[in-house]
Design a protein around this motif. Structure first.
Motif, PDB file in Angstrom:
ATOM      1  N   LEU A 237       0.852  -1.255  -0.014  1.00  0.00           N
ATOM      2  CA  LEU A 237      -0.007   0.111  -0.138  1.00  0.00           C
ATOM      3  C   LEU A 237       0.845   1.200  -0.087  1.00  0.00           C
ATOM      4  O   LEU A 237       0.622   2.085  -0.663  1.00  0.00           O
ATOM      5  CB  LEU A 237      -0.852   0.101   1.161  1.00  0.00           C
ATOM      6  CG  LEU A 237      -1.719   1.127   1.407  1.00  0.00           C
ATOM      7  CD1 LEU A 237      -2.883   1.421   0.212  1.00  0.00           C
ATOM      8  CD2 LEU A 237      -2.640   1.245   2.726  1.00  0.00           C
ATOM      9  N   ALA A 238       1.880   1.311   0.896  1.00  0.00           N
ATOM     10  CA  ALA A 238       2.809   2.301   0.993  1.00  0.00           C
ATOM     11  C   ALA A 238       3.577   2.728  -0.324  1.00  0.00           C
ATOM     12  O   ALA A 238       3.546   3.658  -0.988  1.00  0.00           O
ATOM     13  CB  ALA A 238       3.550   2.386   1.975  1.00  0.00           C
ATOM     14  N   ALA A 239       4.003   1.657  -0.949  1.00  0.00           N
ATOM     15  CA  ALA A 239       4.841   1.577  -2.136  1.00  0.00           C
ATOM     16  C   ALA A 239       3.969   2.068  -3.404  1.00  0.00           C
ATOM     17  O   ALA A 239       4.387   2.905  -4.230  1.00  0.00           O
ATOM     18  CB  ALA A 239       5.137   0.321  -2.670  1.00  0.00           C
ATOM     19  N   SER A 240       2.571   2.096  -3.374  1.00  0.00           N
ATOM     20  CA  SER A 240       1.503   2.364  -4.338  1.00  0.00           C
ATOM     21  C   SER A 240       1.278   3.758  -4.430  1.00  0.00           C
ATOM     22  O   SER A 240       0.863   4.593  -5.306  1.00  0.00           O
ATOM     23  CB  SER A 240       0.414   1.353  -4.297  1.00  0.00           C
ATOM     24  OG  SER A 240      -0.440   1.891  -3.120  1.00  0.00           O
ATOM     25  N   GLU A 241       1.669   4.740  -3.249  1.00  0.00           N
ATOM     26  CA  GLU A 241       1.290   5.665  -3.089  1.00  0.00           C
ATOM     27  C   GLU A 241       2.268   6.976  -3.627  1.00  0.00           C
ATOM     28  O   GLU A 241       3.377   6.693  -3.446  1.00  0.00           O
ATOM     29  CB  GLU A 241       0.807   6.147  -1.593  1.00  0.00           C
ATOM     30  CG  GLU A 241      -0.161   5.262  -1.377  1.00  0.00           C
ATOM     31  CD  GLU A 241      -0.696   5.498   0.209  1.00  0.00           C
ATOM     32  OE1 GLU A 241      -1.600   5.562   0.724  1.00  0.00           O
ATOM     33  OE2 GLU A 241       0.398   5.562   1.131  1.00  0.00           O
ATOM     34  N   THR A 242       1.858   7.746  -4.149  1.00  0.00           N
ATOM     35  CA  THR A 242       2.630   9.150  -4.739  1.00  0.00           C
ATOM     36  C   THR A 242       2.663  10.437  -3.602  1.00  0.00           C
ATOM     37  O   THR A 242       1.673  10.238  -2.742  1.00  0.00           O
ATOM     38  CB  THR A 242       1.999   9.557  -6.037  1.00  0.00           C
ATOM     39  OG1 THR A 242       0.929  10.262  -5.774  1.00  0.00           O
ATOM     40  CG2 THR A 242       2.028   8.525  -7.014  1.00  0.00           C
ATOM     41  N   PRO A 243       3.356  11.291  -3.816  1.00  0.00           N
ATOM     42  CA  PRO A 243       3.524  12.439  -2.848  1.00  0.00           C
ATOM     43  C   PRO A 243       2.035  13.070  -3.188  1.00  0.00           C
ATOM     44  O   PRO A 243       1.706  13.663  -2.057  1.00  0.00           O
ATOM     45  CB  PRO A 243       4.614  13.158  -3.489  1.00  0.00           C
ATOM     46  CG  PRO A 243       5.621  12.339  -3.872  1.00  0.00           C
ATOM     47  CD  PRO A 243       4.920  11.150  -4.647  1.00  0.00           C
ATOM     48  N   GLN A 244       1.534  13.042  -4.130  1.00  0.00           N
ATOM     49  CA  GLN A 244       0.415  13.837  -4.274  1.00  0.00           C
ATOM     50  C   GLN A 244      -0.719  13.080  -3.521  1.00  0.00           C
ATOM     51  O   GLN A 244      -1.579  13.663  -2.908  1.00  0.00           O
ATOM     52  CB  GLN A 244      -0.022  13.622  -5.724  1.00  0.00           C
ATOM     53  CG  GLN A 244       0.769  14.709  -6.722  1.00  0.00           C
ATOM     54  CD  GLN A 244       2.081  14.102  -7.016  1.00  0.00           C
ATOM     55  OE1 GLN A 244       2.433  12.740  -6.887  1.00  0.00           O
ATOM     56  NE2 GLN A 244       3.170  14.975  -7.183  1.00  0.00           N
ATOM     57  N   THR A 245      -0.754  11.838  -3.671  1.00  0.00           N
ATOM     58  CA  THR A 245      -1.855  11.083  -2.608  1.00  0.00           C
ATOM     59  C   THR A 245      -1.543  11.202  -1.163  1.00  0.00           C
ATOM     60  O   THR A 245      -2.339  11.641  -0.550  1.00  0.00           O
ATOM     61  CB  THR A 245      -1.722   9.466  -2.983  1.00  0.00           C
ATOM     62  OG1 THR A 245      -1.950   9.294  -4.443  1.00  0.00           O
ATOM     63  CG2 THR A 245      -2.526   8.557  -2.250  1.00  0.00           C
ATOM     64  N   ARG A 246      -0.436  11.404  -0.765  1.00  0.00           N
ATOM     65  CA  ARG A 246      -0.167  11.413   0.663  1.00  0.00           C
ATOM     66  C   ARG A 246      -0.377  12.888   1.054  1.00  0.00           C
ATOM     67  O   ARG A 246      -0.852  13.116   2.123  1.00  0.00           O
ATOM     68  CB  ARG A 246       1.424  11.245   0.958  1.00  0.00           C
ATOM     69  CG  ARG A 246       1.988   9.680   0.980  1.00  0.00           C
ATOM     70  CD  ARG A 246       1.397   9.239   2.190  1.00  0.00           C
ATOM     71  NE  ARG A 246       1.955   7.612   1.973  1.00  0.00           N
ATOM     72  CZ  ARG A 246       2.709   7.147   2.646  1.00  0.00           C
ATOM     73  NH1 ARG A 246       3.698   7.993   3.153  1.00  0.00           N
ATOM     74  NH2 ARG A 246       2.997   5.913   2.572  1.00  0.00           N
ATOM     75  N   ALA A 247      -0.337  13.744   0.108  1.00  0.00           N
ATOM     76  CA  ALA A 247      -0.796  15.205   0.474  1.00  0.00           C
ATOM     77  C   ALA A 247      -2.251  15.479   0.768  1.00  0.00           C
ATOM     78  O   ALA A 247      -2.776  16.436   1.255  1.00  0.00           O
ATOM     79  CB  ALA A 247      -0.062  16.307  -0.922  1.00  0.00           C
ATOM     80  N   LEU A 248      -2.890  14.438   0.254  1.00  0.00           N
ATOM     81  CA  LEU A 248      -4.437  14.517   0.281  1.00  0.00           C
ATOM     82  C   LEU A 248      -4.919  13.908   1.696  1.00  0.00           C
ATOM     83  O   LEU A 248      -6.012  14.026   2.195  1.00  0.00           O
ATOM     84  CB  LEU A 248      -5.299  13.429  -0.548  1.00  0.00           C
ATOM     85  CG  LEU A 248      -5.345  13.825  -2.049  1.00  0.00           C
ATOM     86  CD1 LEU A 248      -5.855  12.864  -3.051  1.00  0.00           C
ATOM     87  CD2 LEU A 248      -6.046  15.089  -2.327  1.00  0.00           C
ATOM     88  N   ILE A 249      -3.919  13.511   2.800  1.00  0.00           N
ATOM     89  CA  ILE A 249      -4.113  12.914   3.901  1.00  0.00           C
ATOM     90  C   ILE A 249      -3.542  13.458   5.271  1.00  0.00           C
ATOM     91  O   ILE A 249      -2.586  14.236   4.971  1.00  0.00           O
ATOM     92  CB  ILE A 249      -3.742  11.325   4.131  1.00  0.00           C
ATOM     93  CG1 ILE A 249      -3.813  10.548   2.697  1.00  0.00           C
ATOM     94  CG2 ILE A 249      -4.017  10.900   5.422  1.00  0.00           C
ATOM     95  CD1 ILE A 249      -3.252   9.279   2.576  1.00  0.00           C
ATOM     96  N   THR A 250      -4.613  13.635   6.154  1.00  0.00           N
ATOM     97  CA  THR A 250      -4.312  14.331   7.520  1.00  0.00           C
ATOM     98  C   THR A 250      -4.534  13.359   8.539  1.00  0.00           C
ATOM     99  O   THR A 250      -5.477  12.658   8.526  1.00  0.00           O
ATOM    100  CB  THR A 250      -5.236  15.474   7.745  1.00  0.00           C
ATOM    101  OG1 THR A 250      -4.970  16.439   6.877  1.00  0.00           O
ATOM    102  CG2 THR A 250      -4.635  15.901   9.317  1.00  0.00           C
TER     103      THR A 250
END
Length: 308
Positions: A237-250
């Motif tokens: 799951l972590a490997a599939s995420e881009t910086p843009q995806t992580r920026a959507l999360i708090t």
């Protein structure tokens, strides 16, 4: 399903309590049934307190260091335990028996709608306090139930997508804010991996074991195994995420979480991370400070949307 399991547990507790009350009434005729029932209630509460105490013990043994700024006095530790114990009792014995899965659509300009995603072994009733605050604030919301209880976390992604489609269609908004507690936060990330952010404006995770938890070793189901420390599913799951995806999360989390251990497992690199102290795992979904922050974050997202 969670409601049926809870009803079964309550039935077992009731039968055991009546057995204790009958035994006491026979052994102590002067006290009779009133004394027996009082002792039965005390016995049930004591068992639940022992379970809660053991969770804190295991979480602390596997826990991360607590910064000095979040260290608790004896009074603070007692308040932490009581807050978590009372929240667990209220959730399992009342609110989850009355799950909130009814779609609530606010009138007028209500801003972004909110999808509420519960955690492991729970249902939509977990979010009763937040749902009430969202309604009072004029927000549209929907609480989704993740079933089957022991399924893989990826299996919940289509349920979240269907709930988002329903919520967005009913509110007339193209996207929604997703709030996920514990495993619900992981399910929200799994949804982003499969469906992208077409319907998601932002994700707020609350006490989510982003890097796993030692206590998942004791839980049944594929989803519990996926939440174990070092699981292949979490790594993928972590490997599939881009910086843009992580920026959507708090990610909101507590240094005194009694289920997510180590507690810093809830810290997610690249996401917004907000630390709390003196709050247990279940209480995170109803504590005034956490609810206030969630509502402020939702309002901030609404303001940013209006500005754009």
């Amino acid at each position: 399903m969670a409601r049926r399991i809870l009803l079964l547990i309550m039935l077992v507790q009731l039968i055991a309590g009546l057995a204790i009350a009958r035994a006491v009434a026979g052994w102590w005729p002067a006290g009779g049934w009133p004394a027996g029932l009082l002792l039965a209630l005390a016995s049930v509460l004591l068992v639940r307190m022992v379970i809660s105490s053991n969770n804190f013990r295991m979480a602390r043994r596997a826990g991360s260091a607590v910064p000095a700024g979040h260290a608790l006095s004896l009074g603070g530790r007692l308040r932490l335990f009581w807050g978590e114990f009372s929240s667990s009792m209220g959730t399992s014995s009342w609110t989850m028996l009355r799950p909130r899965t009814t779609l609530h659509i606010a009138s007028g300009e209500q801003g972004l709608p909110v999808l509420l995603v519960h955690g492991y072994g729970c249902n939509g009733g977990y979010w009763t306090r937040l749902a009430m605050r969202l309604s009072a604030a004029g927000k549209s919301w929907l609480a989704v139930d993740l079933e089957p209880i022991g399924a893989g976390i990826d299996d919940y992604a289509p349920l979240i997508e269907a709930a988002l489609a329903r919520l967005c269609a009913a509110s007339g908004k193209p996207r929604a804010i997703v709030v996920g507690h514990s495993m619900g936060g992981l399910a929200a990330r799994a949804h982003l991996r499969r469906y992208g952010d077409a319907r998601v404006a932002h994700v707020i995770t609350v006490g989510a074991p982003h890097h796993g938890t030692a206590l998942a070793n004791f839980g049944p189901g594929l989803n519990a195994r996926q939440m174990q420390r070092g699981s292949a599913w979490l790594a993928e799951l972590a490997a599939s995420e881009t910086p843009q995806t992580r920026a959507l999360i708090t990610s909101l989390w507590s240094h005194h979480d009694n289920i997510v251990a180590p507690q810093e497992s809830a810290r997610l690199r690249g996401a917004g991370n907000v630390e709390f102290g003196g709050i247990g795992h279940v209480e995170l979904g109803s504590h005034p400070r956490v609810l206030r922050f969630i509502l402020d974050e939702i309002n901030r997202m609404d303001s940013a949307r209006i500005v754009r």
